[in-house]
Design an enzyme around this catalytic site. Structure first.
Site, PDB file in Angstrom:
ATOM      1  N   GLU A  36       0.825  -1.205   0.000  1.00 58.18           N
ATOM      2  CA  GLU A  36       0.000   0.000   0.000  1.00 58.18           C
ATOM      3  C   GLU A  36       0.861   1.258   0.000  1.00 58.18           C
ATOM      4  OE1 GLU A  36      -2.920   0.174   3.023  1.00 58.18           O
ATOM      5  OE2 GLU A  36      -3.817  -1.748   2.478  1.00 58.18           O
ATOM      6  N   HIS A  82      -4.410   6.692   0.713  1.00 58.70           N
ATOM      7  CA  HIS A  82      -3.691   5.416   0.658  1.00 58.70           C
ATOM      8  C   HIS A  82      -4.308   4.549  -0.409  1.00 58.70           C
ATOM      9  CE1 HIS A  82      -6.889   4.058   3.472  1.00 58.70           C
ATOM     10  NE2 HIS A  82      -6.596   2.828   3.081  1.00 58.70           N
ATOM     11  N   HIS A  84      -5.352   0.688  -1.951  1.00 55.46           N
ATOM     12  CA  HIS A  84      -5.703  -0.696  -1.656  1.00 55.46           C
ATOM     13  C   HIS A  84      -5.201  -1.566  -2.803  1.00 55.46           C
ATOM     14  CE1 HIS A  84      -9.373   0.130   1.211  1.00 55.46           C
ATOM     15  NE2 HIS A  84      -8.202   0.442   1.750  1.00 55.46           N
ATOM     16  N   ASP A  95      -9.534   2.113   8.599  1.00 52.75           N
ATOM     17  CA  ASP A  95      -9.589   3.335   7.775  1.00 52.75           C
ATOM     18  C   ASP A  95     -10.582   4.332   8.369  1.00 52.75           C
ATOM     19  OD1 ASP A  95      -7.774   2.306   5.963  1.00 52.75           O
ATOM     20  OD2 ASP A  95      -9.318   1.609   4.569  1.00 52.75           O
TER      21      ASP A  95
HETATM   22 ZN    ZN Z   1      -7.609   1.073   3.587  1.00 52.08          ZN
END
Ligand code: ZN
Length: 134
Positions: A36, A82, A84, A95
């Site tokens: 990530e 961010h 995935h 999150d």
């Molecule tokens: Zn996430």
């Protein structure tokens, strides 16, 4: 119950992102895949303009860990982004916890990281629309 009323802060009205910044997010997400990518978002006058990579920000194969203690006192930083490694940008419980605790806008990019492969959320975890501007 929110800690304070986010809507009263001018940073709550972030509704645009520069095309260049969006491309950078997708490029970084691609090159970090299958791990990530994570960064902070900087905005001015309602437009997300810049990614801020902080020392100690971890990208890993679990959900990205943001080290808030590394964050400088910088009122132009408005949230997080961010990626995935999956094809969904649905926020995980971790999150949502991050979104509620910090910032005004949070983006999650998802595979295969085309420029429309993302969702933006506010601090309450509700989906918000970002207009892409040049
Ligand atoms: Zn996430």
């Amino acid at each position: 119950m929110p800690l304070f009323d986010f809507s009263k802060d001018p940073r709550a009205r972030i509704d645009r992102i520069r095309r260049k910044t969006l491309r950078m997010i997708m490029e970084a997400s691609k090159s970090t895949y299958p791990e990530e990518f994570a960064a902070f978002l900087r905005a001015e006058e309602g437009v997300i303009r810049e990614l801020v990579l902080l020392p100690g920000t971890v990208s890993g194969d679990s959900h990205a860990i943001f080290k808030m203690s590394m964050l400088p006192v910088d009122f132009t930083i408005v949230g997080t982004v961010h990626s995935h490694p999956s094809d969904t940008s649905l926020p995980s419980d971790a999150d949502l916890q991050l979104f509620r605790g910090y910032g005004w806008v949070h983006m999650i990019a998802h595979y295969p990281y085309d420029t429309d492969c993302y969702t933006a959320y506010n601090g309450r975890g509700e989906i918000i629309e970002l207009e892409v501007v040049d």
